[in-house]
Design a protein around this motif. Sequence first.
Motif, PDB file in Angstrom:
ATOM      1  N   MET A 175       0.818  -1.207   0.000  1.00  0.00           N
ATOM      2  CA  MET A 175       0.000   0.000   0.000  1.00  0.00           C
ATOM      3  C   MET A 175       0.860   1.269   0.000  1.00  0.00           C
ATOM      4  SD  MET A 175      -3.151  -1.201   0.064  1.00  0.00           S
ATOM      5  CE  MET A 175      -4.302  -0.063   0.708  1.00  0.00           C
ATOM      6  N   ASN A 176       2.132   1.144   0.337  1.00  0.00           N
ATOM      7  CA  ASN A 176       3.050   2.278   0.306  1.00  0.00           C
ATOM      8  C   ASN A 176       3.924   2.294  -0.949  1.00  0.00           C
ATOM      9  OD1 ASN A 176       2.712   3.961   2.693  1.00  0.00           O
ATOM     10  ND2 ASN A 176       3.224   2.111   3.833  1.00  0.00           N
ATOM     11  N   PHE A 177       3.672   1.351  -1.855  1.00  0.00           N
ATOM     12  CA  PHE A 177       4.477   1.261  -3.072  1.00  0.00           C
ATOM     13  C   PHE A 177       4.188   2.442  -3.995  1.00  0.00           C
ATOM     14  CE2 PHE A 177       4.712   0.059  -7.551  1.00  0.00           C
ATOM     15  CZ  PHE A 177       6.066  -0.255  -7.647  1.00  0.00           C
ATOM     16  N   ARG A 178       5.242   3.003  -4.584  1.00  0.00           N
ATOM     17  CA  ARG A 178       5.158   4.094  -5.553  1.00  0.00           C
ATOM     18  C   ARG A 178       5.765   3.631  -6.872  1.00  0.00           C
ATOM     19  NH1 ARG A 178       7.510   6.978  -1.735  1.00  0.00           N
ATOM     20  NH2 ARG A 178       5.997   8.154  -0.593  1.00  0.00           N
ATOM     21  N   THR A 179       5.167   4.021  -7.969  1.00  0.00           N
ATOM     22  CA  THR A 179       5.745   3.658  -9.270  1.00  0.00           C
ATOM     23  C   THR A 179       6.947   4.539  -9.609  1.00  0.00           C
ATOM     24  OG1 THR A 179       4.185   5.104 -10.415  1.00  0.00           O
ATOM     25  CG2 THR A 179       3.574   2.765 -10.205  1.00  0.00           C
ATOM     26  N   SER A 180       7.043   5.711  -8.963  1.00  0.00           N
ATOM     27  CA  SER A 180       8.208   6.584  -9.131  1.00  0.00           C
ATOM     28  C   SER A 180       8.367   7.414  -7.862  1.00  0.00           C
ATOM     29  CB  SER A 180       8.046   7.489 -10.351  1.00  0.00           C
ATOM     30  OG  SER A 180       7.101   8.498 -10.088  1.00  0.00           O
ATOM     31  N   GLU A 181       9.447   8.115  -7.782  1.00  0.00           N
ATOM     32  CA  GLU A 181       9.735   8.932  -6.592  1.00  0.00           C
ATOM     33  C   GLU A 181       8.692  10.016  -6.362  1.00  0.00           C
ATOM     34  OE1 GLU A 181      11.648  10.106  -3.169  1.00  0.00           O
ATOM     35  OE2 GLU A 181      11.972   8.294  -4.355  1.00  0.00           O
ATOM     36  N   ASN A 182       8.124  10.540  -7.432  1.00  0.00           N
ATOM     37  CA  ASN A 182       7.163  11.639  -7.307  1.00  0.00           C
ATOM     38  C   ASN A 182       5.702  11.211  -7.419  1.00  0.00           C
ATOM     39  OD1 ASN A 182       9.160  13.597  -6.943  1.00  0.00           O
ATOM     40  ND2 ASN A 182       9.512  13.690  -9.144  1.00  0.00           N
ATOM     41  N   SER A 183       5.457   9.914  -7.593  1.00  0.00           N
ATOM     42  CA  SER A 183       4.069   9.444  -7.655  1.00  0.00           C
ATOM     43  C   SER A 183       3.584   9.145  -6.242  1.00  0.00           C
ATOM     44  CB  SER A 183       3.964   8.208  -8.541  1.00  0.00           C
ATOM     45  OG  SER A 183       4.646   7.124  -7.958  1.00  0.00           O
ATOM     46  N   TRP A 184       2.267   9.039  -6.092  1.00  0.00           N
ATOM     47  CA  TRP A 184       1.687   8.744  -4.786  1.00  0.00           C
ATOM     48  C   TRP A 184       1.427   7.246  -4.662  1.00  0.00           C
ATOM     49  CZ3 TRP A 184      -2.718  12.874  -4.040  1.00  0.00           C
ATOM     50  CH2 TRP A 184      -2.146  14.121  -3.849  1.00  0.00           C
ATOM     51  N   SER A 185       1.582   6.751  -3.463  1.00  0.00           N
ATOM     52  CA  SER A 185       1.191   5.373  -3.157  1.00  0.00           C
ATOM     53  C   SER A 185      -0.321   5.339  -2.935  1.00  0.00           C
ATOM     54  CB  SER A 185       1.913   4.895  -1.895  1.00  0.00           C
ATOM     55  OG  SER A 185       1.398   5.568  -0.755  1.00  0.00           O
ATOM     56  N   ILE A 186      -0.863   4.156  -2.794  1.00  0.00           N
ATOM     57  CA  ILE A 186      -2.300   4.008  -2.513  1.00  0.00           C
ATOM     58  C   ILE A 186      -2.649   4.718  -1.205  1.00  0.00           C
ATOM     59  CG2 ILE A 186      -4.115   2.349  -1.922  1.00  0.00           C
ATOM     60  CD1 ILE A 186      -2.705   0.389  -3.869  1.00  0.00           C
ATOM     61  N   LEU A 187      -1.831   4.507  -0.180  1.00  0.00           N
ATOM     62  CA  LEU A 187      -2.112   5.151   1.116  1.00  0.00           C
ATOM     63  C   LEU A 187      -2.021   6.674   1.010  1.00  0.00           C
ATOM     64  CD1 LEU A 187      -0.416   2.842   3.780  1.00  0.00           C
ATOM     65  CD2 LEU A 187      -2.849   3.107   3.271  1.00  0.00           C
ATOM     66  N   GLU A 188      -1.113   7.171   0.212  1.00  0.00           N
ATOM     67  CA  GLU A 188      -1.010   8.622   0.044  1.00  0.00           C
ATOM     68  C   GLU A 188      -2.234   9.179  -0.682  1.00  0.00           C
ATOM     69  OE1 GLU A 188       3.852   9.013   0.090  1.00  0.00           O
ATOM     70  OE2 GLU A 188       2.835   8.581  -1.806  1.00  0.00           O
ATOM     71  N   CYS A 189      -2.739   8.448  -1.656  1.00  0.00           N
ATOM     72  CA  CYS A 189      -3.975   8.860  -2.339  1.00  0.00           C
ATOM     73  C   CYS A 189      -5.137   8.920  -1.342  1.00  0.00           C
ATOM     74  CB  CYS A 189      -4.323   7.904  -3.475  1.00  0.00           C
ATOM     75  SG  CYS A 189      -3.196   7.975  -4.876  1.00  0.00           S
ATOM     76  N   LEU A 190      -5.253   7.879  -0.529  1.00  0.00           N
ATOM     77  CA  LEU A 190      -6.331   7.849   0.456  1.00  0.00           C
ATOM     78  C   LEU A 190      -6.155   8.956   1.492  1.00  0.00           C
ATOM     79  CD1 LEU A 190      -6.799   4.010   1.009  1.00  0.00           C
ATOM     80  CD2 LEU A 190      -8.189   5.570  -0.390  1.00  0.00           C
ATOM     81  N   GLU A 191      -4.930   9.210   1.901  1.00  0.00           N
ATOM     82  CA  GLU A 191      -4.666  10.279   2.878  1.00  0.00           C
ATOM     83  C   GLU A 191      -5.053  11.643   2.305  1.00  0.00           C
ATOM     84  OE1 GLU A 191      -3.315  11.998   6.524  1.00  0.00           O
ATOM     85  OE2 GLU A 191      -4.110  10.055   5.927  1.00  0.00           O
ATOM     86  N   HIS A 192      -4.796  11.842   1.036  1.00  0.00           N
ATOM     87  CA  HIS A 192      -5.190  13.080   0.365  1.00  0.00           C
ATOM     88  C   HIS A 192      -6.717  13.234   0.396  1.00  0.00           C
ATOM     89  CE1 HIS A 192      -5.014  16.336  -2.576  1.00  0.00           C
ATOM     90  NE2 HIS A 192      -5.910  15.691  -3.304  1.00  0.00           N
ATOM     91  N   LEU A 193      -7.429  12.159   0.085  1.00  0.00           N
ATOM     92  CA  LEU A 193      -8.895  12.188   0.141  1.00  0.00           C
ATOM     93  C   LEU A 193      -9.383  12.425   1.568  1.00  0.00           C
ATOM     94  CD1 LEU A 193      -9.688   9.274  -2.328  1.00  0.00           C
ATOM     95  CD2 LEU A 193      -9.921  11.734  -2.752  1.00  0.00           C
ATOM     96  N   ASN A 194      -8.719  11.813   2.543  1.00  0.00           N
ATOM     97  CA  ASN A 194      -9.077  12.018   3.947  1.00  0.00           C
ATOM     98  C   ASN A 194      -8.927  13.481   4.346  1.00  0.00           C
ATOM     99  OD1 ASN A 194      -9.595   9.299   4.236  1.00  0.00           O
ATOM    100  ND2 ASN A 194      -7.671   8.851   5.282  1.00  0.00           N
ATOM    101  N   PHE A 195      -7.868  14.115   3.872  1.00  0.00           N
ATOM    102  CA  PHE A 195      -7.627  15.524   4.179  1.00  0.00           C
ATOM    103  C   PHE A 195      -8.836  16.366   3.772  1.00  0.00           C
ATOM    104  CE2 PHE A 195      -6.309  19.768   2.918  1.00  0.00           C
ATOM    105  CZ  PHE A 195      -5.616  20.200   4.042  1.00  0.00           C
ATOM    106  N   TYR A 196      -9.305  16.166   2.549  1.00  0.00           N
ATOM    107  CA  TYR A 196     -10.443  16.945   2.078  1.00  0.00           C
ATOM    108  C   TYR A 196     -11.750  16.489   2.716  1.00  0.00           C
ATOM    109  CZ  TYR A 196      -7.510  19.564  -1.015  1.00  0.00           C
ATOM    110  OH  TYR A 196      -6.549  20.422  -1.489  1.00  0.00           O
ATOM    111  N   GLY A 197     -11.860  15.213   3.022  1.00  0.00           N
ATOM    112  CA  GLY A 197     -13.049  14.734   3.726  1.00  0.00           C
ATOM    113  C   GLY A 197     -13.196  15.381   5.086  1.00  0.00           C
ATOM    114  N   ASN A 198     -12.072  15.628   5.755  1.00  0.00           N
ATOM    115  CA  ASN A 198     -12.114  16.285   7.072  1.00  0.00           C
ATOM    116  C   ASN A 198     -12.672  17.697   6.974  1.00  0.00           C
ATOM    117  OD1 ASN A 198     -11.120  14.130   8.571  1.00  0.00           O
ATOM    118  ND2 ASN A 198      -9.003  14.729   8.226  1.00  0.00           N
ATOM    119  N   PHE A 199     -12.545  18.322   5.825  1.00  0.00           N
ATOM    120  CA  PHE A 199     -13.132  19.647   5.627  1.00  0.00           C
ATOM    121  C   PHE A 199     -14.564  19.554   5.118  1.00  0.00           C
ATOM    122  CE2 PHE A 199     -14.293  23.037   2.696  1.00  0.00           C
ATOM    123  CZ  PHE A 199     -14.269  24.112   3.560  1.00  0.00           C
TER     124      PHE A 199
END
Length: 120
Positions: free
Chosen positions: A1-25
């Motif tokens: 879940m923390n795997f990235r296809t490149s150094e600047n891409s997001w992992s699955i958990l990072e994508c979900l964390e981004h969605l969580n950030f906006y969900g909190n608002f």
Amino acid sequence: MNFRTSENSWSILECLEHLNFYGNFYLPEIENRINENQFIATRFQNWIFRKLFASMMLPKEKLNKMKTLKISNPIHNLLDKSVIDEFIKQQNKMLELLEKAKRLIGRKLKHQLVFQNSLN
């Protein structure tokens, strides 16, 4: 879940964390609007802005790349299972709010029909 296809891409958990950030608002804001019965009357006044925003979200042949705000960028954060738990909690909250909105809209439509029938 923390795997990235490149150094600047997001992992699955990072994508979900981004969605969580906006969900909190957005989730508390949606809930407040539903509780105040304001969501039905709230509309975009600017048609051009609405159309532009909607078109940005449509899938295209080439991947839509958008920059995120620095504050909401989760890249390289240490993330664990709690991100998934929070995402599921927010999705359940959204389902609860949608059901609440559906009931509220149904009651408002019923009252409008009763009122219109009483005028006839």
